[in-house]
Design a protein around this motif. Structure first.
Motif, short mmCIF file in Angstrom:
data_model
loop_
_atom_site.label_atom_id
_atom_site.label_comp_id
_atom_site.label_asym_id
_atom_site.label_seq_id
_atom_site.Cartn_x
_atom_site.Cartn_y
_atom_site.Cartn_z
N ASN A 9 0.84 -1.19 0.00
CA ASN A 9 0.00 0.00 0.00
C ASN A 9 0.88 1.25 0.00
O ASN A 9 2.05 1.21 0.39
CB ASN A 9 -0.92 0.03 1.22
N TYR A 10 0.26 2.36 -0.41
CA TYR A 10 0.96 3.65 -0.44
C TYR A 10 0.28 4.63 0.52
O TYR A 10 -0.91 4.55 0.78
CB TYR A 10 0.93 4.25 -1.85
N ASP A 11 1.09 5.55 1.01
CA ASP A 11 0.58 6.66 1.80
C ASP A 11 1.50 7.86 1.53
O ASP A 11 2.59 7.71 0.97
CB ASP A 11 0.55 6.32 3.29
N THR A 12 1.04 9.04 1.91
CA THR A 12 1.86 10.24 1.74
C THR A 12 1.96 10.99 3.06
O THR A 12 1.08 10.88 3.93
CB THR A 12 1.26 11.18 0.67
N GLU A 13 3.04 11.74 3.22
CA GLU A 13 3.25 12.58 4.39
C GLU A 13 3.60 14.00 3.93
O GLU A 13 4.35 14.17 2.97
CB GLU A 13 4.38 12.04 5.26
N LYS A 52 5.73 16.00 -1.22
CA LYS A 52 5.19 15.03 -0.27
C LYS A 52 6.14 13.84 -0.17
O LYS A 52 6.78 13.44 -1.15
CB LYS A 52 3.82 14.52 -0.72
N VAL A 60 5.26 7.01 1.23
CA VAL A 60 5.46 5.90 2.18
C VAL A 60 4.98 4.62 1.52
O VAL A 60 3.82 4.50 1.12
CB VAL A 60 4.69 6.15 3.49
N GLU A 110 4.17 0.95 2.26
CA GLU A 110 3.88 0.07 3.38
C GLU A 110 3.67 -1.35 2.87
O GLU A 110 2.82 -1.58 2.00
CB GLU A 110 2.64 0.55 4.14
#
Length: 813
Positions: free
Chosen positions: A448-452, A460, A463, A465
């Motif tokens: 999975n992907y995420d952003t910060e 950005k 991330v 995961e």
């Protein structure tokens, strides 16, 4: 002289004053300590006093003198009625303390706090004068402990009492709680409803032994008759037939193959499903109600009455987009698939197209883009007009990439598969391809992907995961296969091997495998090692060593004993995102013996020991979404093996093999595969024929199902053993539908043939067959079970035979 005398007098007086003040200070401190001790002794009764009064803690702050006339101090706390619970336990849970002022609000909080313990069914807090203050008297009635839970009248629930008790909130050796008993009765009621006893009656009886303060609880059940659904009536549906709506429901009428049990929760889900069906088909104003009525003479036979008010069917009118600046309106409208002019309007289709527009912006780097939808009924056309308002915001760029969730796998193994890098614009295609590559490694259950956010608005952090799966296996087992007969095996494999990581040897992305096989007609071992990045360069290196034995068995197409010992060395490199080149050098030592006695000279010429040395370049073009379970994409492979000649050994020939597969995704995660295979070979120099162990064979589980193993193509005229050929052409069409996560059903059609000479390829027609099968994902590996029906007579047979089963391990699932 006089000055010396005066100085002496002053010094002596200082010493006397110092001694005097020191003595006064010590006496004062001693007196205050004695006074405090006497005060504590007067207000703190002993915890072990025969009255049962519990000791408290002294007040944290003294009461001002002016308040002592109006506020009484707590001089004692007494607990009455307690048997199993000690007085100190009760007092420790209270905020009131001996020596502190008595306050009604604090006493009220103490009452609530004691009830929350769950130990008591009744609590009273009273006060009475005591030693110029107030004594708090706490009177409690303890709840009885449940000594035993029993059941009576249960017939159709076959669960043992201990498992049945585990479903209840009330537990033996815990305090009796009547609200819990009520909930337990409802739990039993629901269990009966699930098996069709909707009229079952459940109550409970509690016997309390007041002397021992223990209780026995008995749940009493009157099952009554099993309730069945006799009829389901639907009224008010003019646009959909009864049968169409009934197919959407899980609640069914009682008949020979269905018990017709009524489950209230399932029936409510059925009604919600009908409502969603109407909304999806444009009836946004539809309403559905239902009523369940028992039969007049036989109340255990139920009738369900469903009342439908369909309302008006709405279609999509004009679709307008506003707020877009960087992406043209035609590109946005091209992304709309569900909610387009003239189509049925529904909130579900509207939300789907909102997601499609957001997906378009995300793919272009606008990961903060917002899309708001608005609808209005056009009174002139009677259709629903749709307006999409877009707030694009700024394009986002990747600042840093963080890897999380990897415990065994090194960061570099994951990073080298990514196709997006720091500084790149967020790109949906690159993110999807990166995810596919990580999934194709076989190391992870989830990616999975995420952003910060960072300090710069348009940059950005990405991330990645991952959730690691088990990559190492030790397995052994046995079974039966129509290809290998009875077979057993022992296998050790680590797909995420790292020879430098002592003592765990995991995390480096290498593959190590050892397999030993033994059976009635097959045996041998295989050892394989692959390093996908040699010296941290994108060049793969690997080798194989093996010994494979196959005994003569005409039922599986072997008219001789075969023993192969050899190995190979492999190099490979990705030329582009989807194109790969490989080079393999192979050296095998063959031993053919035990030919059938009545075989012709053509087959007997293959007897003996021979060596083969060859080099094989190949190219692979692979756009499949998942190499383990492809749903879409293409796979094209082509290889040319060059044996003998400058590479030495006993046989000189060349051999081409090509494969083309095309996958089409269909409804409900099913897929359709078109697969074709072509094989061509030719001897050269002083080799007159391609050796039998390098020829092409067809028929059986992996080529043309419905025919015997290796039984399609040239055969020995006398022994009827397969001889194989210099050319082969096979085509397959297979549709697979997932029933469960571990089970698929398949429908297939196979066609093809094998020709003795390469120049004859395609002549003389094809053998074909069709059938059905299942694909099972088992703990010991994928299993394929097919039943194929031949459409033609096999070579050497007098007439066409019936269908046959093919049972074996498949090459992917």
């Amino acid at each position: 002289m006089i000055l010396h005398f005066i100085s002496y007098i002053i010094s002596a007086m200082r010493r006397i004053l110092a001694v005097f003040f020191l003595t006064a200070f010590v006496l004062s401190a001693f007196g205050m300590a004695s006074f405090a001790q006497s005060q504590n002794t007067e207000v703190s009764p002993s915890a072990d006093s025969p009255t049962g009064e519990a000791a408290g803690q002294p007040a944290e702050a003294p009461v001002p003198p002016q308040a002592q006339e109006d506020v009484k101090l707590i001089t004692a706390i007494e607990v009455k009625g307690n048997k199993a619970i000690s007085a100190n336990t009760v007092v420790s849970k209270m905020k009131s303390r001996i020596g502190s002022p008595y306050q009604e609000t604090v006493a009220s909080e103490d009452l609530k706090r004691l009830y929350l313990l769950g130990f008591f069914s009744d609590i009273k807090i009273d006060t009475e004068p005591h030693n110029d203050g107030i004594k708090i008297v706490v009177s409690v009635t303890e709840r009885p402990l449940i000594e035993k839970i029993s059941f009576s009248g249960i017939i159709h629930i076959t669960m043992k009492d201990e498992k049945l008790k585990a479903q209840l909130k009330s537990k033996e050796a815990q305090y009796l709680d009547y609200p819990n008993l009520d909930e337990d009765a409802r739990t039993l009621k629901k269990m009966y409803e699930k098996i069709g006893f909707a009229h079952a009656q459940i109550d409970y009886k509690v016997d309390v032994d007041k002397e021992r303060n223990k209780a026995k609880v008995e749940f009493r059940v009157q099952e009554n008759k099993r309730v069945r659904v006799k009829d389901i009536f639907i009224d008010g549906n003019s646009n959909f037939t009864d049968s169409r709506l009934l197919r959407l429901m899980k609640t069914k009428r009682a008949w020979l193959f269905n018990a017709g049990a009524l489950k209230e929760d399932v029936l409510r889900e059925d009604i919600d499903r009908l409502k969603a069906f109407y909304r999806k088909n444009g009836y946004s104003d539809s309403a559905i109600d239902y009523e369940v009525k028992p039969g007049a003479k036989r109340p255990f036979l139920l009738s369900i009455y469903i009342k439908v008010r369909e309302g008006k069917k709405y279609l999509v009118g004009n679709v307008t987009v506003q707020g877009n600046r960087d992406i043209e309106q035609k590109d946005i409208l091209a992304r709309l698939k569900e909610c387009t002019p003239g189509k049925v309007f529904s909130n579900e289709s509207l939300k789907a197209d909102v997601a499609n527009i957001q997906g378009l912006y995300f793919d272009r780097g606008y990961i903060s883009a917002q899309v708001q939808e608005a609808t209005s009924l056009n009174s002139y056309t009677g259709r629903v007009d749709v307006l999409y308002t877009i707030e694009e915001n700024k394009v986002a760029f990747v600042d840093k990439i963080y890897i999380r969730g990897n415990i065994k796998t090194k960061d570099t193994i994951i990073r080298r598969e990514l196709r997006i890098y720091p500084g790149d614009k967020f790109d949906g295609d690159k993110l999807r391809r990166s995810k596919e590559r990580l999934q194709n490694l076989g190391f992870f259950e989830e990616v999975n992907y995420d952003t910060e956010d960072t300090q710069v608005e348009e940059r950005k952090n990405l991330v990645v995961e991952v959730k690691e799966s088990k990559t190492g296996t030790f397995s052994f087992g046995g079974g039966y296969s129509t290809v290998d007969d009875f077979v057993g095996f022992v296998e050790i494999e680590q797909n995420n091997f790292d020879w430098r990581n002592f003592p765990y040897f995991t995390g480096g992305g290498q593959n190590l495998k050892f397999r030993a096989q033994f059976g009635t007609i097959t045996g041998g071992f295989d050892m394989s090692f692959t390093e996908p990045w040699l010296f941290d360069y994108p060049v793969s290196f690997g080798f194989d060593a093996y010994n494979r034995k196959h005994k003569r068995d005409t039922d599986v197409g072997y008219g001789y004993d075969e023993n192969i010992t050899g190995g190979d060395v492999r190099l490979g490199k990705e030329l582009s995102e989807f194109l790969r080149a490989d080079l393999v050098y192979r050296f095998d030592y063959f031993n053919i013996k035990n030919i059938t006695d009545n075989a012709t000279e053509d087959l007997k010429q293959e007897v003996g020991k021979k060596a083969i040395s060859s080099i094989t370049p190949s190219f692979t073009f692979d756009t499949r979404d998942n190499v383990f379970d492809a749903k879409k994409g293409d796979l094209l492979t082509g290889s040319v093996e060059w044996a003998g000649g400058p590479w030495g050994a006993d046989k000189d020939y060349w051999k081409f093999f090509g494969r083309a597969s095309h996958y089409i995704p269909l409804l409900r995660n099913s897929s359709l595969e078109f697969r074709g295979r072509l094989g061509l070979s030719k001897p050269y120099s002083d080799t007159e024929r391609v050796p039998i162990y390098e020829r092409f064979f067809a028929g059986g589980a992996y080529t043309i199902r419905g025919y015997g193993e290796r039984k399609v193509g040239p055969i020995d005229a006398v022994s009827k053993d397969p001889l194989g050929g210099e050319s082969m052409l096979v085509g397959n069409i297979e549709y697979t539908y997932p029933v469960f996560s571990f089970l698929k059903v398949a429908v297939f059609y196979d066609a093809g043939n094998v020709w003795q000479k390469m120049r004859k390829v395609g002549s003389g027609g094809f053998k074909s067959g069709a059938g059905i099968g299942v694909r099972i994902k088992s703990p010991i590996g994928p299993i394929m079970l097919d039943f194929g029906i031949p459409f033609n007579k096999a070579p050497g047979e007098e007439k066409k035979k019936g269908g046959r089963f093919h049972f074996s391990a498949s090459q992917g699932f």
